[in-house]
Design a protein around this motif. Structure first.
Motif, PDB file in Angstrom:
ATOM      1  N   ALA A 125      -3.980   7.765 -13.094  1.00 60.03           N
ATOM      2  CA  ALA A 125      -3.423   7.321 -11.808  1.00 60.03           C
ATOM      3  C   ALA A 125      -3.839   5.870 -11.526  1.00 60.03           C
ATOM      4  O   ALA A 125      -3.042   5.081 -11.012  1.00 60.03           O
ATOM      5  N   GLU A 126      -5.075   5.543 -11.885  1.00 58.19           N
ATOM      6  CA  GLU A 126      -5.540   4.164 -11.679  1.00 58.19           C
ATOM      7  C   GLU A 126      -4.805   3.204 -12.611  1.00 58.19           C
ATOM      8  O   GLU A 126      -4.401   2.111 -12.211  1.00 58.19           O
ATOM      9  N   ALA A 170       0.103  -0.747  -4.753  1.00 60.81           N
ATOM     10  CA  ALA A 170       0.786   0.153  -5.703  1.00 60.81           C
ATOM     11  C   ALA A 170       1.434   1.327  -4.980  1.00 60.81           C
ATOM     12  O   ALA A 170       2.509   1.784  -5.360  1.00 60.81           O
ATOM     13  N   SER A 171       0.786   1.799  -3.901  1.00 65.52           N
ATOM     14  CA  SER A 171       1.324   2.973  -3.198  1.00 65.52           C
ATOM     15  C   SER A 171       2.393   2.603  -2.172  1.00 65.52           C
ATOM     16  O   SER A 171       2.956   3.477  -1.517  1.00 65.52           O
ATOM     17  N   ALA A 177      -1.355   2.644 -11.214  1.00 60.36           N
ATOM     18  CA  ALA A 177      -1.380   1.768 -10.038  1.00 60.36           C
ATOM     19  C   ALA A 177      -1.485   0.311 -10.485  1.00 60.36           C
ATOM     20  O   ALA A 177      -0.764  -0.564  -9.994  1.00 60.36           O
ATOM     21  N   ASP A 194      -9.245  -0.958  -3.849  1.00 57.29           N
ATOM     22  CA  ASP A 194      -8.477  -0.219  -2.828  1.00 57.29           C
ATOM     23  C   ASP A 194      -7.292  -1.035  -2.327  1.00 57.29           C
ATOM     24  O   ASP A 194      -6.280  -0.474  -1.916  1.00 57.29           O
ATOM     25  N   LYS A 196       1.613  -1.540 -11.606  1.00 55.89           N
ATOM     26  CA  LYS A 196       2.664  -1.838 -10.626  1.00 55.89           C
ATOM     27  C   LYS A 196       2.518  -3.219  -9.995  1.00 55.89           C
ATOM     28  O   LYS A 196       3.367  -3.627  -9.205  1.00 55.89           O
ATOM     29  N   LYS A 212      -4.637  -0.620  -5.048  1.00 58.19           N
ATOM     30  CA  LYS A 212      -4.036   0.724  -4.943  1.00 58.19           C
ATOM     31  C   LYS A 212      -3.100   0.804  -3.739  1.00 58.19           C
ATOM     32  O   LYS A 212      -2.078   1.494  -3.791  1.00 58.19           O
TER      33      LYS A 212
END
Ligand SMILES: [Fe+2]
Length: 347
Positions: free
Chosen positions: A240-241, A216-217, A244, A210, A247, A213
């Protein structure tokens, strides 16, 4: 050599094994067992255990729980404990289990040869069989290479509101702070913990994945995670994982100093083990090149046998210098680390 885990049991040897076992009495059958108390919870482990049973006829019975719960269980069961091996995912718990008198030496020249001296107890009370480096990851588009290089840098005010790391109740963080106490002393370690808390982009929540992520977000720019969680994201079935994970860049901290802190997956023979020979055979099996590769490709942990060629995922991260300096002291400082986390207000 790769082993196909789904390969059907064929051939004379397997047939003899199956037939032989079928005709044996209960006494001998019960000796063909190994009881493992483990903190691990991976699909790859189940496949490796099945392979061990296929090769040796030894059935592996697994009890899974948090390491602290398993340690308490071993204490309360005493001599009646069915456990032969205690498996944890950090050295601190194994060191503490040893100090509590719950482990006994396992002598194996094979293990001494395959497991580097820094990654096993000198008296044979436990051996690591896989490594998980606790690294810094940063957003490729917002952080330049060289902007951060050590764990100590995470407390720098330049990262105010830009950092993510999980809660202090987690063993990986407790071991990391224990390594900082060992390296820098209690005072500096406490200041570090306070600095990290001040830099957090949000109160600690979720697991290591998490945090990745979150970076990444765009919620934060740097985070801390074990390498294998990044491996899981990079190899995830969820696009999507994967996106992420791509990145972020892995930074192995403290490479010009003591090296990068790593947790281990390791095991120790319990003091009341009834199947010590089976436990020895199992640990030796886990450290064979064949199984070390299965672990590396299954959980993305690093093999303890550093001479093995690495998987593509590991190769992309590159080589790193392991912190062998503070590693033997992690168990000693773990309780202190928990107190420092509380003082620092690290949730
Ligand atoms: Fe984990």
């Amino acid at each position: 050599m790769r082993t196909n885990l789904n390969k059907p049991r064929t051939g004379l040897r397997s047939w003899l094994l199956v037939t032989g076992l079928a005709f044996l009495g209960g006494t001998l059958l019960s000796a063909k067992e190994l009881n493992v108390y483990t903190h691990r919870h991976y699909k790859a482990d189940e496949e490796i255990n099945a392979l061990f049973t296929e090769r040796t006829g030894i059935k592996v019975n697994v009890v899974s729980a948090e390491a602290d719960q398993l340690i308490e269980r071993l204490k309360s069961e005493g001599a009646n404990s069915p456990a032969d091996l205690l498996v944890t995912v950090d050295a601190g718990r194994l060191q503490r289990a040893k100090e509590a008198g719950l482990l006994k030496p396992l002598k194996s020249e094979v293990l001494e040869q395959r497991v580097p001296a820094a990654l096993r107890d000198s008296g044979g009370h436990w051996y690591a069989y896989a490594l998980r480096a606790r690294v810094i990851l940063y957003a490729q588009d917002r952080v330049k290479p060289g902007e951060i290089s050590n764990y100590e840098d995470l407390a720098d005010p330049k990262w105010r509101g830009r950092l993510l790391i999980r809660s202090s109740g987690n063993a990986y963080n407790q071991s990391l702070l224990a390594s900082l106490i060992a390296a820098d002393g209690e005072e500096k370690a406490e200041a570090w913990a306070k600095g990290v808390v001040a830099n957090l982009a949000r109160p600690p929540q979720g697991g290591d994945r998490d945090q990745i992520k979150g970076v990444a977000s765009g919620l934060a720019d740097v985070c801390v995670s074990n390498t294998y969680y990044l491996g899981m994201l990079l190899n995830s079935k969820d696009p999507a994982e994967q996106a992420a994970a791509k990145k972020v860049t892995v930074l192995f901290p403290n490479q010009s100093g003591r090296g990068t802190h790593a947790n281990i997956a390791g095991a120790g023979l319990t003091v009341h083990a009834k199947n010590a020979e089976n436990a020895k055979a199992y640990l030796e099996f886990l450290t064979t090149p064949e199984v070390q590769k299965l672990i590396a490709n299954g959980t993305y942990e690093f093999p303890v046998n550093r001479d093995l060629s690495l998987s593509e995922t590991h190769k992309a991260w590159g080589e790193f210098k392991l912190d062998e300096v503070t590693f033997p002291q992690i168990g000693r400082y773990q309780e202190q680390a928990v107190r420092l986390f509380d003082k620092a207000g690290w949730k």
